[in-house]
Scaffold this motif. Structure first.
Motif, mmCIF file in Angstrom:
data_model
loop_
_atom_site.group_PDB
_atom_site.id
_atom_site.type_symbol
_atom_site.label_atom_id
_atom_site.label_comp_id
_atom_site.label_asym_id
_atom_site.label_seq_id
_atom_site.Cartn_x
_atom_site.Cartn_y
_atom_site.Cartn_z
ATOM 1 N N SER A 38 -3.177 -67.144 39.724
ATOM 2 C CA SER A 38 -2.008 -67.414 40.565
ATOM 3 C C SER A 38 -0.982 -66.308 40.374
ATOM 4 O O SER A 38 -0.486 -66.097 39.257
ATOM 5 C CB SER A 38 -1.390 -68.769 40.211
ATOM 6 N N LEU A 39 -0.650 -65.586 41.467
ATOM 7 C CA LEU A 39 0.365 -64.544 41.398
ATOM 8 C C LEU A 39 1.714 -65.136 41.005
ATOM 9 O O LEU A 39 2.448 -64.534 40.202
ATOM 10 C CB LEU A 39 0.480 -63.839 42.759
ATOM 11 N N LYS A 40 2.025 -66.298 41.551
ATOM 12 C CA LYS A 40 3.306 -66.933 41.235
ATOM 13 C C LYS A 40 3.441 -67.181 39.739
ATOM 14 O O LYS A 40 4.472 -66.855 39.127
ATOM 15 C CB LYS A 40 3.439 -68.250 42.001
ATOM 16 N N TRP A 41 2.387 -67.751 39.138
ATOM 17 C CA TRP A 41 2.478 -68.070 37.712
ATOM 18 C C TRP A 41 2.409 -66.817 36.851
ATOM 19 O O TRP A 41 2.987 -66.776 35.751
ATOM 20 C CB TRP A 41 1.400 -69.069 37.326
ATOM 21 N N GLN A 42 1.726 -65.781 37.320
ATOM 22 C CA GLN A 42 1.772 -64.507 36.606
ATOM 23 C C GLN A 42 3.199 -63.976 36.544
ATOM 24 O O GLN A 42 3.660 -63.521 35.492
ATOM 25 C CB GLN A 42 0.870 -63.477 37.296
ATOM 26 N N ASN A 43 3.889 -64.053 37.679
ATOM 27 C CA ASN A 43 5.266 -63.548 37.730
ATOM 28 C C ASN A 43 6.209 -64.413 36.912
ATOM 29 O O ASN A 43 7.112 -63.891 36.236
ATOM 30 C CB ASN A 43 5.734 -63.459 39.181
ATOM 31 N N VAL A 44 6.021 -65.735 36.964
ATOM 32 C CA VAL A 44 6.843 -66.631 36.137
ATOM 33 C C VAL A 44 6.622 -66.321 34.667
ATOM 34 O O VAL A 44 7.578 -66.207 33.882
ATOM 35 C CB VAL A 44 6.509 -68.107 36.435
ATOM 36 N N PHE A 45 5.359 -66.152 34.294
ATOM 37 C CA PHE A 45 5.024 -65.857 32.901
ATOM 38 C C PHE A 45 5.650 -64.549 32.437
ATOM 39 O O PHE A 45 6.259 -64.485 31.363
ATOM 40 C CB PHE A 45 3.498 -65.808 32.752
ATOM 41 N N LEU A 46 5.541 -63.483 33.255
ATOM 42 C CA LEU A 46 6.124 -62.203 32.874
ATOM 43 C C LEU A 46 7.643 -62.276 32.798
ATOM 44 O O LEU A 46 8.254 -61.639 31.931
ATOM 45 C CB LEU A 46 5.705 -61.114 33.867
#
Length: 478
Positions: free
Chosen positions: A26-34
């Protein structure tokens, strides 16, 4: 959490595996994680300043939306002025308030007055100049119609706070980094290997070159009155090497780290000490800051389009502002003024746009003329760095006077064969790799694999061998 520390290595390894193997669907969760990891990284310096970063991020994000949605030009200008004023206001309070108060008090004493002003006992937030300029470039680009605002606050937050560049740049543009945040990223083995090579070279620059030069530089600058002019000259040259190894080393680690996560950051250095004049030097040193001032200050002031006088005026303005950006001290302003002064011959004789290629491109050795140009430019830059390094103007002036005394031609009093040898090897590798984005990018490509690995392991062993006291990156103070 320094890039050259064990704790950062553990932090990044955890981020890397979770990012690619847990949140990769998930791109969204990758960005949230970063974004969360970036705030954690920043909070390790001082958790209180996380709120300042969050407020600055929200202000620029909201202002960007208001500027884009406002049909009235006056309303758009209002939001632009508001966000610029607040951002620069915070920067002024934390970074420049005491400087202005103390300078004004000194001015009044010249007129026989005895002022009593209170200064603020505040800690300068790490990286405030960098993330402030990230946000300002975003709202400027929206205002001038270069980009449309992002509607996703997480994406914008990651753009501002992305941990590899958060505390010392490079100063990214929304036009370059934000599209990378918004599109899916896939792991690339070749880019990961390239990123590791750049990280390795960045660590070599920082740990082996910068930190070992720093020991001699600190000794010489700390007791400059006790040394001969020749020793002080060596101190100035070593500081030039130190600050390049320190800052470009940080940038290499930042770019390599980002590449391992699927991002390409702006190149911040292109072998500046192989420049043939000061104009070329500033196209190769701290490129992200130089281009920022060019786009948002120099060109709006008229650039070089309105005659020689205004070109010179605008050049002095951006260099003085650049000096002031670096710190609240007259030494930085003089440093900026000297660099502007050194540019005058190129501007007057219209040679400032020469040397857009790499020196001795396609050749192993430079010509005699190129050698003289490179050495002269390096010495001018090294002289200006004295003011950058000195604690105050009194120390800077004394250092210069003592350096240009008769003892300039005596034997130096400080020796360190180990440092001089590794600096010579470092400059040789940089010269041989100057046509790449960083020295190791293409330096050993033609070598057989076993030879390449021996070379890489030699760098690693040298880093471990020459690791001394852990020293903070110089540009963290800005």
């Amino acid at each position: 959490m320094l890039f050259n520390s064990g704790i950062f290595a553990i932090f990044f390894i955890c981020v890397f595996f979770l990012y690619w193997f847990v949140f990769n669907r998930s791109l969204k969760w990758q960005n949230v994680f970063l974004a969360v990891c970036s705030y954690f990284f920043y909070g390790c310096w001082d958790w209180r300043f996380m709120f300042l970063l969050a407020f600055s991020t929200f202000l620029d994000y909201y202002s960007g939306l208001k500027i884009a949605n406002s049909e009235s030009r006056n309303l758009r200008k209002f939001w632009l002025i508001l966000t610029v004023s607040i951002n620069l206001g915070f920067l002024g309070i934390f970074k420049y308030y005491n400087f202005f108060i103390e300078s004004f008090a000194e001015l009044l004493t010249w007129f026989g007055l005895t002022p009593h002003f209170s200064t603020l006992n505040v800690i300068l937030p790490v990286g405030i100049s960098f993330y402030t300029f990230h946000g300002l470039s975003y709202v400027f680009d929206i205002y001038f119609g270069k980009i449309k605002p992002t509607r996703d606050p997480i994406n914008y937050s990651l753009f501002v706070s992305f941990f590899p560049l958060l505390v010392a740049g490079p100063i990214e543009r929304a036009t370059h980094l934000l599209p990378q945040v918004e599109r899916p990223r896939t792991f690339s083995y070749s880019k990961a290997v390239d990123g590791l090579k750049q990280i390795l070279w960045g660590l070599f620059k920082k740990v082996v070159i910068a930190d070992n030069c720093a020991e001699l530089v600190n000794t010489i600058f700390g007791s400059h009155w006790a040394y001969s002019g020749s020793t002080l000259a060596i101190g100035a040259i070593l500081f030039a090497i130190q600050i390049y190894g320190d800052f470009s080393g940080y940038s290499d680690i930042a770019l390599g780290t980002a590449r391992l996560l699927g991002f390409e950051l702006l190149q911040n250095f292109r072998f500046p000490y192989f420049s043939r004049n000061i104009a070329e030097f500033w196209r190769r040193w701290h490129i992200s800051l130089s281009s920022w001032f060019k786009d948002y200050l120099y060109i709006p002031l008229g650039g070089s389009r309105e005659g020689m006088f205004k070109t010179i005026r605008n050049t002095f303005i951006i260099f003085l502002v650049s000096g002031f950006w670096h710190g609240a001290n007259w030494t930085f302003i003089i440093w900026g003024g000297l660099n502007a002064l050194f540019q005058l011959p190129s501007i007057i004789f219209k040679k400032n746009r020469r040397h857009l290629d790499t020196v001795a491109q396609g050749r192993l050795l430079p010509t005699v003329t190129e050698t003289v140009q490179v050495v002269t430019t390096f010495l001018l830059a090294s002289f200006a760095w004295i003011f950058f390094r000195a604690e105050n103007m009194t120390v800077a002036v004394q250092y210069v006077k003592e350096m240009f005394s008769a003892s300039l031609f005596s034997m130096p009093q400080v020796y360190s064969g180990k440092v001089f040898i590794v600096v010579a090897i470092f400059m040789l590798i940089e010269w041989c790799g100057r046509e790449g984005k960083y020295a190791l990018e293409k330096f050993s490509d033609s070598w057989k694999r076993p030879v390449r690995w021996v070379f890489y392991y030699a760098i690693i062993l040298t880093i471990l061998w020459m690791t001394g006291g852990e020293q903070q990156f110089i540009y963290f103070q800005f």
